[in-house]
Design a protein around this motif. Structure first.
Motif, PDB file in Angstrom:
ATOM      1  N   GLU A  52       0.828  -1.206   0.000  1.00 35.70           N
ATOM      2  CA  GLU A  52       0.000   0.000   0.000  1.00 35.70           C
ATOM      3  C   GLU A  52       0.862   1.256   0.000  1.00 35.70           C
ATOM      4  O   GLU A  52       0.619   2.193  -0.773  1.00 35.70           O
TER       5      GLU A  52
ATOM      6  N   ARG B 276      -7.503   1.697   8.571  1.00 34.68           N
ATOM      7  CA  ARG B 276      -8.397   0.794   9.281  1.00 34.68           C
ATOM      8  C   ARG B 276      -8.493  -0.529   8.550  1.00 34.68           C
ATOM      9  O   ARG B 276      -8.345  -0.595   7.334  1.00 34.68           O
TER      10      ARG B 276
ATOM     11  N   ASP C  84     -10.185  -4.121   7.093  1.00 33.26           N
ATOM     12  CA  ASP C  84     -11.375  -4.460   6.333  1.00 33.26           C
ATOM     13  C   ASP C  84     -12.370  -5.115   7.278  1.00 33.26           C
ATOM     14  O   ASP C  84     -12.135  -6.194   7.798  1.00 33.26           O
TER      15      ASP C  84
ATOM     16  N   TYR D 167      -8.497  -6.303  -2.289  1.00 31.55           N
ATOM     17  CA  TYR D 167      -9.209  -5.042  -2.078  1.00 31.55           C
ATOM     18  C   TYR D 167      -9.010  -4.151  -3.294  1.00 31.55           C
ATOM     19  O   TYR D 167      -8.160  -4.419  -4.153  1.00 31.55           O
TER      20      TYR D 167
ATOM     21  N   ARG E 244     -15.888  -4.388   0.296  1.00 36.83           N
ATOM     22  CA  ARG E 244     -14.485  -4.549   0.655  1.00 36.83           C
ATOM     23  C   ARG E 244     -13.867  -3.163   0.770  1.00 36.83           C
ATOM     24  O   ARG E 244     -14.508  -2.168   0.448  1.00 36.83           O
ATOM     25  N   ARG E 245     -12.655  -3.124   1.198  1.00 37.53           N
ATOM     26  CA  ARG E 245     -11.922  -1.862   1.249  1.00 37.53           C
ATOM     27  C   ARG E 245     -11.789  -1.298  -0.157  1.00 37.53           C
ATOM     28  O   ARG E 245     -11.459  -2.017  -1.107  1.00 37.53           O
ATOM     29  N   CYS E 246     -12.065  -0.002  -0.279  1.00 37.74           N
ATOM     30  CA  CYS E 246     -11.950   0.691  -1.569  1.00 37.74           C
ATOM     31  C   CYS E 246     -11.340   2.053  -1.297  1.00 37.74           C
ATOM     32  O   CYS E 246     -11.899   2.855  -0.544  1.00 37.74           O
ATOM     33  N   GLU E 247     -10.176   2.324  -1.891  1.00 35.96           N
ATOM     34  CA  GLU E 247      -9.442   3.542  -1.587  1.00 35.96           C
ATOM     35  C   GLU E 247      -9.858   4.723  -2.456  1.00 35.96           C
ATOM     36  O   GLU E 247      -9.949   5.846  -1.978  1.00 35.96           O
TER      37      GLU E 247
ATOM     38  N   ASP F 127     -11.177   6.994   0.100  1.00 37.19           N
ATOM     39  CA  ASP F 127     -11.270   6.336   1.404  1.00 37.19           C
ATOM     40  C   ASP F 127     -12.718   6.031   1.754  1.00 37.19           C
ATOM     41  O   ASP F 127     -13.249   6.486   2.768  1.00 37.19           O
TER      42      ASP F 127
ATOM     43  N   ARG G 118     -16.169   4.239   2.965  1.00 39.01           N
ATOM     44  CA  ARG G 118     -16.549   3.438   4.114  1.00 39.01           C
ATOM     45  C   ARG G 118     -17.371   2.244   3.646  1.00 39.01           C
ATOM     46  O   ARG G 118     -18.313   2.396   2.848  1.00 39.01           O
ATOM     47  N   GLN G 119     -17.025   1.074   4.131  1.00 38.10           N
ATOM     48  CA  GLN G 119     -17.743  -0.130   3.736  1.00 38.10           C
ATOM     49  C   GLN G 119     -19.195  -0.070   4.203  1.00 38.10           C
ATOM     50  O   GLN G 119     -19.488   0.342   5.328  1.00 38.10           O
TER      51      GLN G 119
ATOM     52  N   THR H 133     -16.286  -3.413  -4.213  1.00 35.46           N
ATOM     53  CA  THR H 133     -15.283  -4.384  -4.109  1.00 35.46           C
ATOM     54  C   THR H 133     -15.777  -5.666  -4.497  1.00 35.46           C
ATOM     55  O   THR H 133     -15.190  -6.646  -4.422  1.00 35.46           O
TER      56      THR H 133
END
Length: 329
Positions: free
Chosen positions: A51, A118, A120, A128, A239-242, A294, A296-297, A322
């Protein structure tokens, strides 16, 4: 810097004794506990460093990935050979390649001092989304969604991705969404699953299995055949998504009267059509473009619109993050 330099010896992050070479500063920066088994420690370290390498300028990113043994074309080689490979790619001599690695590691050291992202919170694992770009075409029939993503593998031997898409129907519409998916690049669709009247899943087989921390890009075109879709496009990351960007092109012959931003709202707010008050302007070629970071799931991001005239075209798609898809819920 001392701990990072220790990691690049030998086979780098592919070393069999990697867990014994992770120093206290790296353990703290990567949230590695003393009780973590070697496999868990390696996973946390690789994902965190992957990352952070992604935040470096392209030449420093390449230098760091090669030095750590994270670059797929340099993985598994010993350090001298990885440096020679880097020098040839950069078209520089090995001494310059070493200086580039040192600079990259200094930058990594600075980034490692920042708080870790943070975790997942969704039980899904394996990968991700580092970045996603969506293009929704409402100016053609049938509606078309192009979804392009760059993902990062969170496990070794990642071979397939399950991509969900939701297309909620309006009142009186055909309950079967009838969505098709075509892989544009980066894999092939090997299975389509009709989970419910509004939800489908597609299995994308990758060209080759991914290693832990390896990036991969793919593009898919989704086409819902149903008419009378709801007037929104939302991506709800599971899922985490930036990073997420979306561009919607409306039919200029029948533009919406109002368009508003959906910036991290519950799904029910989208379904109820509540105007967020964050109005958007359709440009003269009929497009609206947005970016989000950033995410939020479990919350929805995108845009929604309304028409004054009864019978105006309503189109809505939700993309389940995700796990993206097309109307993704």
């Amino acid at each position: 810097m001392r701990e990072l330099n220790e990691l690049r010896r030998g086979r780098g992050l592919d070393a069999a004794d990697l867990h014994q070479r992770i120093g206290p500063c790296l353990r703290a920066a990567c949230a590695i506990a003393e009780t973590d088994p070697p496999a868990a420690a390696r996973q946390k370290l690789v994902l965190r460093l992957t990352e952070l390498c992604g935040r470096l300028p392209p030449d420093l990113k390449l230098a760091a990935l090669a030095a750590l043994g994270l670059h797929e074309e340099a993985a598994g080689e010993f350090l001298d050979r990885r440096i020679s490979w880097l020098a040839s790619v950069l078209d520089r001599d090995p001494r310059t390649a070493r200086r580039r690695i040192d600079l990259a590691f200094r930058r990594l050291g600075e980034l490692l001092g920042a708080p870790a992202p943070r975790g997942d919170s969704h039980p899904l694992a394996g990968w991700y989304v580092e970045s996603m770009k969506a293009m929704l075409r409402l100016d053609r029939t049938p509606t078309e969604l192009q979804d392009e993503r760059r993902i990062v593998a969170e496990a070794d031997e990642l071979d397939e991705l399950v991509l969900p898409v939701s297309v909620p129907a309006g009142p009186g519409c055909d309950p079967v969404p009838d969505i098709t998916a075509d892989a544009l690049y980066g894999g092939e669709i090997v299975e389509a699953r009709q989970v419910s009247a509004s939800h489908a899943q597609f299995v994308l087989r990758l060209p080759s299995p991914l290693r832990l921390g390896q990036r991969h890009e793919y593009g898919i075109r989704f086409t819902p055949k149903r008419t009378g879709l709801r007037p929104y496009y939302a991506m709800t990351p599971l899922r985490r998504c930036e990073e997420f960007s979306v561009r919607v092109r409306f039919d200029r012959a029948a533009p919406p009267s109002r368009v508003w931003r959906l910036n991290g709202v519950p799904g029910r707010v989208v379904d109820d059509g509540v105007d967020s008050g964050d109005a958007l302007t359709v440009n003269r070629v009929g497009e609206v473009a947005l970016e989000f970071h950033d995410l939020r799931q479990g919350l929805s991001y995108g845009l929604q619109w309304s028409f004054d005239r009864e019978g105006s075209p309503d189109t809505g798609t939700r993309n389940s993050g995700t796990e993206p898809g097309l109307a993704q819920s």
